[in-house]
Every structure is written in structure tokens, then in C-alpha cells.
Design a protein around this motif. Structure first.
Motif, PDB file in Angstrom:
ATOM      1  N   SER A 117      56.233 104.585 -30.745  1.00 46.74           N
ATOM      2  CA  SER A 117      54.858 104.569 -30.271  1.00 46.74           C
ATOM      3  C   SER A 117      54.032 103.799 -31.291  1.00 46.74           C
ATOM      4  O   SER A 117      54.288 103.854 -32.495  1.00 46.74           O
ATOM      5  CB  SER A 117      54.303 105.985 -30.076  1.00 46.74           C
ATOM      6  OG  SER A 117      54.230 106.669 -31.299  1.00 46.74           O
ATOM      7  N   ILE A 118      53.089 103.034 -30.769  1.00 45.67           N
ATOM      8  CA  ILE A 118      52.136 102.303 -31.608  1.00 45.67           C
ATOM      9  C   ILE A 118      50.752 102.811 -31.233  1.00 45.67           C
ATOM     10  O   ILE A 118      50.335 102.727 -30.083  1.00 45.67           O
ATOM     11  CB  ILE A 118      52.209 100.776 -31.385  1.00 45.67           C
ATOM     12  CG1 ILE A 118      53.625 100.248 -31.598  1.00 45.67           C
ATOM     13  CG2 ILE A 118      51.217 100.066 -32.310  1.00 45.67           C
ATOM     14  CD1 ILE A 118      53.785  98.772 -31.244  1.00 45.67           C
ATOM     15  N   THR A 149      48.637  93.784 -25.767  1.00 47.13           N
ATOM     16  CA  THR A 149      47.238  93.769 -26.174  1.00 47.13           C
ATOM     17  C   THR A 149      46.558  95.025 -25.645  1.00 47.13           C
ATOM     18  O   THR A 149      46.990  95.608 -24.647  1.00 47.13           O
ATOM     19  CB  THR A 149      46.513  92.515 -25.640  1.00 47.13           C
ATOM     20  OG1 THR A 149      46.595  92.499 -24.223  1.00 47.13           O
ATOM     21  CG2 THR A 149      47.137  91.245 -26.215  1.00 47.13           C
ATOM     22  N   GLY A 150      45.521  95.448 -26.335  1.00 49.02           N
ATOM     23  CA  GLY A 150      44.791  96.626 -25.898  1.00 49.02           C
ATOM     24  C   GLY A 150      43.663  96.943 -26.852  1.00 49.02           C
ATOM     25  O   GLY A 150      43.532  96.330 -27.912  1.00 49.02           O
ATOM     26  N   VAL A 159      47.547 103.999 -26.992  1.00 41.86           N
ATOM     27  CA  VAL A 159      48.866 104.324 -27.521  1.00 41.86           C
ATOM     28  C   VAL A 159      49.896 103.664 -26.609  1.00 41.86           C
ATOM     29  O   VAL A 159      49.860 103.842 -25.399  1.00 41.86           O
ATOM     30  CB  VAL A 159      49.117 105.845 -27.578  1.00 41.86           C
ATOM     31  CG1 VAL A 159      50.532 106.146 -28.064  1.00 41.86           C
ATOM     32  CG2 VAL A 159      48.088 106.517 -28.473  1.00 41.86           C
ATOM     33  N   VAL A 160      50.791 102.890 -27.208  1.00 41.80           N
ATOM     34  CA  VAL A 160      51.858 102.218 -26.478  1.00 41.80           C
ATOM     35  C   VAL A 160      53.165 102.902 -26.843  1.00 41.80           C
ATOM     36  O   VAL A 160      53.477 103.056 -28.022  1.00 41.80           O
ATOM     37  CB  VAL A 160      51.931 100.717 -26.849  1.00 41.80           C
ATOM     38  CG1 VAL A 160      53.063 100.025 -26.120  1.00 41.80           C
ATOM     39  CG2 VAL A 160      50.603 100.031 -26.587  1.00 41.80           C
ATOM     40  N   HIS A 170      52.473 103.720 -36.485  1.00 44.52           N
ATOM     41  CA  HIS A 170      53.719 103.685 -35.720  1.00 44.52           C
ATOM     42  C   HIS A 170      54.410 105.036 -35.870  1.00 44.52           C
ATOM     43  O   HIS A 170      54.376 105.641 -36.932  1.00 44.52           O
ATOM     44  CB  HIS A 170      54.651 102.596 -36.265  1.00 44.52           C
ATOM     45  CG  HIS A 170      54.169 101.214 -35.979  1.00 44.52           C
ATOM     46  ND1 HIS A 170      54.836 100.376 -35.134  1.00 44.52           N
ATOM     47  CD2 HIS A 170      53.089 100.524 -36.421  1.00 44.52           C
ATOM     48  CE1 HIS A 170      54.197  99.220 -35.067  1.00 44.52           C
ATOM     49  NE2 HIS A 170      53.131  99.292 -35.839  1.00 44.52           N
ATOM     50  N   SER A 171      55.042 105.468 -34.816  1.00 40.10           N
ATOM     51  CA  SER A 171      55.855 106.663 -34.882  1.00 40.10           C
ATOM     52  C   SER A 171      57.143 106.400 -34.122  1.00 40.10           C
ATOM     53  O   SER A 171      57.128 105.821 -33.034  1.00 40.10           O
ATOM     54  CB  SER A 171      55.109 107.859 -34.288  1.00 40.10           C
ATOM     55  OG  SER A 171      55.770 109.055 -34.612  1.00 40.10           O
TER      56      SER A 171
END
Length: 167
Positions: free
Chosen positions: A52-53, A97-98, A103-104, A127-128
Motif C-alpha cells: 500500500s502507498i 496519480t492521485g 491510499v493505493v 509505504h506498507s
């Protein structure tokens, strides 16, 4: 892009966990070769990790947004197997992009990498990395967990973080 099966399997009761960490693409920096966050390709459906970013700043084409190659996690290869230079652009890559606060979540076997920050400001993110429980954590969270913090966690939180005891 998140594979539901991989996410569900990551929560199974085995050793593993996540690693939160900051990453800042500084001005003039941030470019990464395409890579997968696992040492070797896996068969489709046998995914072991997801990322996750957490966007702390907007991700734009100018400030070093992460690039991904859709479907690459199903190829059974690594970027270096197909590209002479994984640092080059891939014809199928797209930028994530966002806006800040987004959260991606994506399959870590997906080819991805940062792009160069061409602005005068850092582009920040957290980042996780989540892995199946049989894989070691990137950082042994148990070793750094204070007793006070451990005591505030619910049993479910301790299980999810794989911090079942205290130091």
C-alpha cells in the motif's frame, strides 16, 4: 489490481506481517527501475505479498509518481527477464496519480517503480508491505514494540501485526 485471495491469505494465522516506512522522492531523484517486491516470479494465484502507498502529497507526472505495468504480476517473469534495462519506460506502464490522502493497494508482484521528481519539492508517501504469515517481516516489529504500546493493542491488532508477546 489487488488480488482478493492474496489479501485474504495474508491474514491467515502464520508468521509474517507488514513494514510501514516513509519514502520521499526528492527533487531530481526518485527514479527506480521496474521491479517486483519479491525475489522471484510466482505462478498466477500464488501471490505472497501486497503493498500500500499512502499519498502524503499529490502524486503527479511531474513529481515522481509510481509507475506500474498492469497485468505484469501474471507474467511469471521479472522485469529484467523481458527488458534490457528495467530503468527504461515500459510500453504498457501507467502512472499512479492521485491526491494527498489517497491510499493505493496493489499486488507486490506487479512490476512497479518510482519516476523522477522534476519539481523543486519532495514528493512524500508512506509505504506498507503485507506478506503471508510464513514470510519474515521486513522489520521485526516485536523487537521495537514498547510494553505500553503492546498493552494498548487489542488481541486482533496483536495478531494482525504479529506482536503476540512483549520484549
Amino acid at each position: 489490481m489487488l488480488q482478493r485471495r492474496a489479501w485474504a491469505r495474508a491474514a491467515q494465522p502464520r508468521k509474517g506481517g507488514s513494514q510501514p516506512g516513509p519514502r520521499a522522492a526528492l527533487p531530481g531523484q526518485g527514479h527506480q527501475g521496474l521491479h517486483a517486491d519479491f525475489g522471484h516470479p510466482v505462478e498466477p494465484g500464488e501471490y505472497e505479498v501486497c503493498n500500500s502507498i499512502w499519498l502524503l502529497d499529490d502524486f503527479t507526472p511531474e513529481n515522481g509518481a509510481t509507475r506500474v505495468v498492469p497485468g505484469s504480476h501474471r507474467r511469471g517473469t521479472m522485469p529484467g527477464d523481458e527488458m534490457a534495462n528495467p530503468g527504461d519506460e515500459h510500453p504498457d506502464q501507467v502512472l499512479l496519480t492521485g491526491t494527498a490522502g489517497t491510499v493505493v493497494v496493489f499486488n507486490s508482484h506487479l512490476w512497479h517503480g518510482g519516476t523522477k521528481n522534476r519539481t523543486d519539492r519532495p514528493r512524500r508517501a508512506m509505504h506498507s508491505y503485507f506478506a503471508l504469515r510464513h514470510l519474515p517481516q521486513q522489520l521485526d516489529q516485536q523487537a521495537y514494540l514498547r510494553v505500553e504500546t503492546h498493552n494498548r493493542l487489542t488481541p486482533a491488532q496483536r495478531f494482525l501485526l504479529d506482536v503476540t508477546g512483549t520484549n
